[in-house]
Design a protein around this motif. Structure first.
Motif, short mmCIF file in Angstrom:
data_model
loop_
_atom_site.label_atom_id
_atom_site.label_comp_id
_atom_site.label_asym_id
_atom_site.label_seq_id
_atom_site.Cartn_x
_atom_site.Cartn_y
_atom_site.Cartn_z
N LEU A 49 24.81 52.14 65.17
CA LEU A 49 25.05 52.92 64.00
C LEU A 49 26.44 53.48 64.02
O LEU A 49 27.40 53.56 63.19
CB LEU A 49 24.09 54.17 64.05
N ALA A 51 28.84 52.16 66.06
CA ALA A 51 29.89 50.96 65.88
C ALA A 51 29.91 50.39 64.41
O ALA A 51 31.05 50.50 63.98
CB ALA A 51 29.48 49.72 66.93
N THR A 52 28.91 50.35 63.73
CA THR A 52 28.96 49.94 62.36
C THR A 52 29.70 51.14 61.44
O THR A 52 30.31 50.73 60.67
CB THR A 52 27.80 49.66 61.53
N SER A 53 29.20 52.28 61.60
CA SER A 53 29.85 53.47 60.82
C SER A 53 31.29 53.58 61.26
O SER A 53 32.28 54.09 60.29
CB SER A 53 29.18 54.53 60.68
N LEU A 55 33.45 51.21 62.34
CA LEU A 55 34.24 49.94 62.22
C LEU A 55 34.32 49.16 60.72
O LEU A 55 34.97 48.54 60.32
CB LEU A 55 33.90 48.62 63.10
N VAL A 56 32.96 49.38 60.12
CA VAL A 56 32.81 48.70 58.82
C VAL A 56 32.53 49.85 57.72
O VAL A 56 31.70 50.48 57.84
CB VAL A 56 31.58 47.64 59.03
N ASN A 59 31.53 46.26 54.06
CA ASN A 59 31.72 44.97 54.28
C ASN A 59 33.17 44.66 54.80
O ASN A 59 33.29 43.29 54.71
CB ASN A 59 30.86 43.83 53.18
N GLY A 60 33.91 45.45 54.90
CA GLY A 60 35.13 45.09 55.48
C GLY A 60 35.48 46.11 56.55
O GLY A 60 34.81 47.04 56.74
N PHE A 61 36.66 45.96 57.27
CA PHE A 61 37.04 46.78 58.26
C PHE A 61 37.67 47.97 57.88
O PHE A 61 38.14 48.15 56.60
CB PHE A 61 38.22 46.20 59.23
N ALA B 193 25.35 46.12 69.39
CA ALA B 193 26.39 46.83 68.55
C ALA B 193 27.24 45.55 68.13
O ALA B 193 27.54 45.39 66.93
CB ALA B 193 27.27 47.69 69.51
N VAL B 197 27.84 45.00 64.07
CA VAL B 197 29.21 44.90 63.62
C VAL B 197 29.49 43.70 62.72
O VAL B 197 29.83 43.56 61.64
CB VAL B 197 30.54 45.15 64.39
N ALA B 200 27.37 43.41 59.82
CA ALA B 200 27.70 44.46 58.74
C ALA B 200 28.80 44.09 57.87
O ALA B 200 29.07 44.37 56.52
CB ALA B 200 28.27 45.79 59.53
N LEU B 201 29.35 43.04 58.08
CA LEU B 201 30.57 42.43 57.61
C LEU B 201 30.06 41.58 56.29
O LEU B 201 30.56 41.32 55.39
CB LEU B 201 31.52 41.63 58.52
N VAL B 202 28.89 41.26 56.31
CA VAL B 202 28.18 40.07 55.47
C VAL B 202 26.83 40.89 54.85
O VAL B 202 26.49 40.48 53.79
CB VAL B 202 27.86 38.97 55.98
N VAL B 209 21.52 47.40 61.66
CA VAL B 209 21.14 48.30 62.83
C VAL B 209 19.66 47.70 63.04
O VAL B 209 19.44 47.78 64.44
CB VAL B 209 20.95 49.76 62.31
#
Lengths: 103, 227
Positions: A49, A51-53, A55-56, A59-61, B193, B197, B200-202, B209
Motif C-alpha cells: 500500500l 509503495a503503490t500510494s 509511487l503510482v 496507472n502512472g508515476f 511491493a 508497483v 499498479a501501472l496497468v 495489493v
C-alpha cells in the motif's frame, strides 16, 4: 441518477469483507506457523500500500514530491524516530516541495 | 495473536490522536469535494457512516459526480476494499470472547490504521485497547471531518498542498517498520511491493495489493522447512 443503490451496495459489500476475516477465524484454530504468516501478510499488504500510494497515481508515476515525503518517512522510521516526527516530516517534505513548484 | 512486532511506541494514544487529526482533515476534503461536485450533502455523510473506507468513498463519489457508470464504480470501490479480508483476519483475535453485536460493530471499524496500530502490540489487552481506541477515534474524526467539509464546501481546497497524501503512507511505514527488521518479513514485503508497483501501472487499484501477497510464498516455504 439513483444515488441510494450504489451507496447501499458499497456499504453492504464492504461490511461483508470486514466480517469475513473474524468469521473465518472463529471456524479454525491457528497454528503458530499460520499466525506468523498472517503477521507477514499484514506487513506485505501495508508495504505494498505504501509503495503503490507513494509511487503510482492513475496507472502512472506519481512525480517527485509525494515519493520524496514517503522516502523521508521510511528513513526516519528506520532510524527509529518518534511517530509524530515521521508523519509530520513526510507531510511537510511533500507540502514544501509542492510549494516550491515541484510536483 | 502473538505479534512479530516487539517495540511498542512510547504513547500509542498520542500517535492515534495525530492519525485521527490527519484523517479528519482528509475527511473534510472528502466532504467538500463531494458537495462542490454537486452531490447532495447526505451522500458524503451517509457514505462516511455506513461505508467508512476513505479510498473507496473517493472512488464512488468521483464516478457519481462525473455521471459515470455506478455499477462499475461500486465494483472498483469494492476491489479496493478486498484487503479488509486478510486485515480483518489478522486482528480478529481482539474480538475473542465478545458478543456478536460487538463483533459486528468492531468489524465496521476495521481500517488500515486500526489494524496497523493493533499489529504494533503483542500483548492481548494492549492489542484490544489499540484496536478500539483507533477504531472509534477514527470513526468520530472521519465523520466529523466529512460533516465540516460538506457544510463549509468550497472553503476547503486541496489537501495535497498540505502534503496530507504523504501522511497516510508515512503512518503505515512508521507502524510497520519494526516488523521489517525481521529478514523473513522484510524480504516478503520487498517482493510484494515490487509486484504491487509493477501491477499498479496497468491494473486498477486494489488488485496490486492482493497480488503483493504472492511475496509471502518464500516465507511460507521457509517456515515449512523450519517446522
Amino acid at each position: 441518477m439513483n444515488l441510494v443503490l450504489p451507496i447501499v451496495a458499497l456499504a453492504v459489500g464492504t461490511m461483508a469483507f470486514r466480517v469475513a476475516g473474524p468469521l473465518l477465524r472463529t471456524r479454525m484454530t491457528l497454528s503458530p506457523r499460520v499466525e506468523q504468516l498472517t503477521s507477514v501478510s499484514v506487513a506485505v499488504i501495508f508495504v505494498a500500500l505504501v509503495a503503490t500510494s507513494a509511487l503510482v497515481v492513475d496507472n502512472g508515476f506519481a512525480g517527485v514530491a509525494l515519493p520524496a515525503g514517503v522516502a523521508v518517512a521510511a528513513l526516519l522510521a528506520w532510524k527509529k524516530a518518534p511517530f509524530v516526527a515521521i508523519v509530520v516530516a513526510a507531510a511537510s517534505t511533500t507540502g514544501i516541495l509542492r510549494l516550491l513548484g515541484v510536483s | 495473536m502473538r505479534s512479530i512486532l516487539r517495540t511498542p511506541p512510547s504513547s500509542p494514544s498520542r500517535d492515534i490522536a495525530l492519525v485521527c487529526l490527519a484523517d479528519g482533515l482528509v475527511g473534510a476534503s472528502f466532504g467538500a469535494i463531494a458537495v462542490s461536485a454537486g452531490l447532495p450533502i447526505w451522500v458524503p455523510v451517509a457514505m462516511s457512516v455506513f461505508v467508512f473506507a476513505g479510498a473507496a468513498q473517493f472512488i464512488l463519489v468521483g464516478v457519481l459526480a462525473a455521471g459515470g457508470n455506478p455499477l462499475a464504480a461500486v465494483a472498483s470501490a469494492l476491489l479496493v476494499n478486498t484487503r479488509l479480508v486478510p486485515l480483518g483476519f489478522s486482528i480478529s483475535d481482539t474480538f475473542d470472547g465478545t458478543s456478536w453485536p460487538r463483533k459486528l460493530l468492531g468489524s465496521h471499524l476495521i481500517t488500515d490504521e486500526a489494524v496497523a496500530f493493533t499489529a504494533m502490540e503483542s500483548e492481548r489487552t494492549r492489542r484490544r485497547a489499540a484496536f478500539w481506541l483507533c477504531g472509534i477515534g477514527l470513526f468520530v474524526a472521519w465523520n466529523t471531518g466529512v460533516l465540516i467539509g460538506a457544510f463549509l464546501g468550497g472553503q476547503i481546497t486541496d489537501t495535497a498542498a498540505l502534503g496530507l497524501d504523504a501522511a497516510f503512507p508515512a503512518v503505515l511505514i512508521a507502524l510497520i517498520m519494526p516488523a521489517l527488521r525481521d529478514a523473513l518479513t522484510r524480504n516478503a514485503a520487498l517482493i510484494g511491493a515490487a509486484i504491487a508497483v509493477a501491477a499498479a501501472l496497468v491494473l486498477p487499484p486494489g488488485l496490486p495489493v492482493l497480488l503483493a501477497l504472492l511475496g509471502v510464498i518464500p516465507a511460507y516455504v521457509a517456515t515449512k522447512v523450519n517446522a
